[in-house]
Each structure stands twice: as structure tokens, then as C-alpha cells.
Scaffold this active site. Structure first.
Site, PDB file in Angstrom:
ATOM      1  N   GLY A  90       0.764  -1.239   0.000  1.00  0.00           N
ATOM      2  CA  GLY A  90       0.000   0.000   0.000  1.00  0.00           C
ATOM      3  C   GLY A  90       0.793   1.285   0.000  1.00  0.00           C
ATOM      4  N   TRP A  92       2.316   3.010  -2.403  1.00  0.00           N
ATOM      5  CA  TRP A  92       2.000   3.971  -3.464  1.00  0.00           C
ATOM      6  C   TRP A  92       0.652   4.633  -3.222  1.00  0.00           C
ATOM      7  CZ3 TRP A  92       3.818   2.953  -9.138  1.00  0.00           C
ATOM      8  CH2 TRP A  92       5.213   2.835  -9.150  1.00  0.00           C
ATOM      9  N   ASP A 108      -4.808  -6.110  -5.770  1.00  0.00           N
ATOM     10  CA  ASP A 108      -3.660  -6.979  -5.552  1.00  0.00           C
ATOM     11  C   ASP A 108      -4.169  -8.364  -5.183  1.00  0.00           C
ATOM     12  OD1 ASP A 108      -0.456  -6.195  -4.981  1.00  0.00           O
ATOM     13  OD2 ASP A 108      -1.103  -8.153  -4.236  1.00  0.00           O
ATOM     14  N   ASP A 124      -7.084 -11.225  -8.824  1.00  0.00           N
ATOM     15  CA  ASP A 124      -6.078 -11.281  -9.878  1.00  0.00           C
ATOM     16  C   ASP A 124      -6.376 -10.200 -10.908  1.00  0.00           C
ATOM     17  OD1 ASP A 124      -4.355 -11.884 -11.954  1.00  0.00           O
ATOM     18  OD2 ASP A 124      -4.800 -14.034 -11.958  1.00  0.00           O
ATOM     19  N   ASP A 148       2.924  -1.135  -9.951  1.00  0.00           N
ATOM     20  CA  ASP A 148       4.157  -1.620  -9.329  1.00  0.00           C
ATOM     21  C   ASP A 148       4.086  -3.143  -9.220  1.00  0.00           C
ATOM     22  OD1 ASP A 148       6.688  -1.058  -8.303  1.00  0.00           O
ATOM     23  OD2 ASP A 148       5.994  -1.079  -6.235  1.00  0.00           O
ATOM     24  N   LYS A 188       6.360  -0.282 -13.278  1.00  0.00           N
ATOM     25  CA  LYS A 188       7.647  -0.938 -13.060  1.00  0.00           C
ATOM     26  C   LYS A 188       7.957  -1.864 -14.225  1.00  0.00           C
ATOM     27  CE  LYS A 188       7.992  -3.859  -9.571  1.00  0.00           C
ATOM     28  NZ  LYS A 188       8.181  -4.212  -8.144  1.00  0.00           N
TER      29      LYS A 188
END
Length: 237
Positions: A90, A92, A108, A124, A148, A188
Site C-alpha cells: 500500500g 504507493w 492486488d 487477480d 508496481d 515498473k
């Protein structure tokens, strides 16, 4: 005859070397940990960004990666709608809320403790039903899509690499589908040939695309961040 003044004995500070620099902290016991787990924990203990995150109350050191990026872009602000892909634990989302974002949803696979006013899904991201659920919770097209995400690894290098690339591509496809014109995508990625291909793909849909290595990203990591600004609009079929 008077005696010469005595020299004061000064005790050398503990916790340092003869040169005065602190020695790295080491765990006193392995507690059934593997060598790699032991090394990771020791790195966390000695990492300055991890220490800063704990002191600030951030859930992860990754928060400083996003703060550095946003200090340049200034996209996390009141009124912005934001989607955070792979938000656990958490950090970000915490940064976005701290900077005034109130319309934010995240997803997530792992459970994440509540962070009002953020809406959090545990599922998912690649599930076809996830995207529509995120959009319903957000209540409109996002100004910013953050990712991320990192896949669960199996230990087979080639398989893990394909999973990483596949997840990044899924995040890109999602961003191109949902972002507002002029929107921002930050994700990312990892250095390699596929990164060049992703940048070329993003350049067709954004006015500016850069790769960025935040100071909080470890120097020995191949991790980098793709920062795409000025979304041109949804691709035509």
C-alpha cells in the site's frame, strides 16, 4: 616542578570501525532462514529508505520511488482519479492519498489493510472481470494508472521472465483502454530488450515516454520505471 597535564582518555564510540563509519547491522540468529532470506533481511535493516519508510509510517520503501517520480510530474493531486495496480502493501496508495488524491482504487492478489478513502480489491488483475470492477469503483476514467506489479516467481528464469513481461504488457493494454486523454501511465519494468519494445509501443500513444531509475530503487536491481505522459486517446481498432 609541576607535572605536565595528563591526557584525557577518550573512549572510542561503539558500533563503528576504526575509521568511524558504522558497521552494518547483522541479525544475531538465522532462525531457520535460508542464506538468501538472511541476506534480504540484513539488507532491509541497513537500507536507509526502509528506515525512512518506517519512521514516516509508509507501508513500504517503494513509497519513495513514487514520491521522487511525482516530484517531477506533479500528477498526484486533488481531483485526480487514480488506479493502483499491484498496490500491496500500500505504499504507493499512501503517497497518492497524502498528496490529495481522494478518488483511488487498487488491486492486488494479497490482502491489504484498509486505507480510506481508497477502494481495494483482492483479486487477480488479469481476471477479465477485474478491469470493469476497478472502473465501477472509480466512477470514471482515470487520470493516472500506476503499476508496481510483479508476478509470483517459480524459480525458472525463462518462465519468470515471461511472466514479468506478460504482466507489464497487461498493465499497458489496460492503461490504453481506460485512461483519459492527457493521462499518465507509470509502471515498473526491468532492463532488457522487451523494455525497448514497450517504450516504442507507448510512444505511439503518449506524447512523452521515459524510463526512470529512482534513487530508492536499489543500484544492483535491474528494475526501472516507465513514465508515459500525455495520453493521445484510445487506439483505433
Amino acid at each position: 616542578m609541576t607535572e605536565p597535564p595528563r591526557k584525557r582518555m577518550v573512549k572510542r564510540p561503539t558500533g563503528g570501525t576504526d575509521e568511524g563509519r558504522p558497521q552494518p547491522a547483522r541479525l544475531k540468529t538465522a532462525k531457520m532462514r535460508t542464506p538468501s532470506q538472511q541476506a534480504w533481511l540484513e539488507r532491509q535493516i541497513n537500507d536507509p529508505f526502509s528506515a525512512k519508510a518506517r519512521a514516516h509510517g509508509y507501508r513500504s520503501r517503494a513509497a519513495y520511488k513514487l514520491t521522487e517520480i511525482d516530484d517531477k510530474l506533479h500528477v498526484l493531486k486533488p481531483g485526480a482519479k487514480v488506479i493502483d495496480l499491484g498496490l500491496a502493501p500500500g505504499g504507493w496508495t499512501q503517497v497518492a492519498i497524502e498528496r490529495g488524491v481522494r478518488d483511488i482504487v487498487g488491486v492486488d492478489l494479497l490482502p491489504v489493510d484498509p486505507m480510506p478513502p481508497a477502494h481495494i480489491l483482492q483479486m487477480d488483475f488479469t481476471d477479465p472481470s477485474c478491469g470493469p470492477m476497478l472502473m465501477d469503483l472509480l466512477g470514471g476514467a482515470p487520470d493516472v494508472v500506476l503499476s508496481d506489479m510483479a508476478p509470483n516467481t517459480v524459480g525458472h528464469r525463462q518462465t519468470d521472465h515471461l511472466r514479468i513481461v506478460g504482466l507489464i504488457e497487461a498493465a499497458v493494454d489496460f492503461a490504453l483502454e481506460v485512461l483519459k486523454p492527457g493521462g499518465v501511465f507509470i509502471a515498473k519494468a526491468f532492463q532488457g530488450g522487451e523494455t525497448a519494445e514497450l517504450i516504442a509501443h507507448l510512444k505511439r500513444h503518449f506524447t512523452d515516454v521515459k524510463n526512470f531509475k529512482p534513487k530508492a530503487s536499489r543500484a544492483d536491481s535491474s528494475e526501472l520505471y516507465l513514465v508515459a505522459t500525455g495520453f493521445k486517446g484510445r487506439p483505433t481498432p
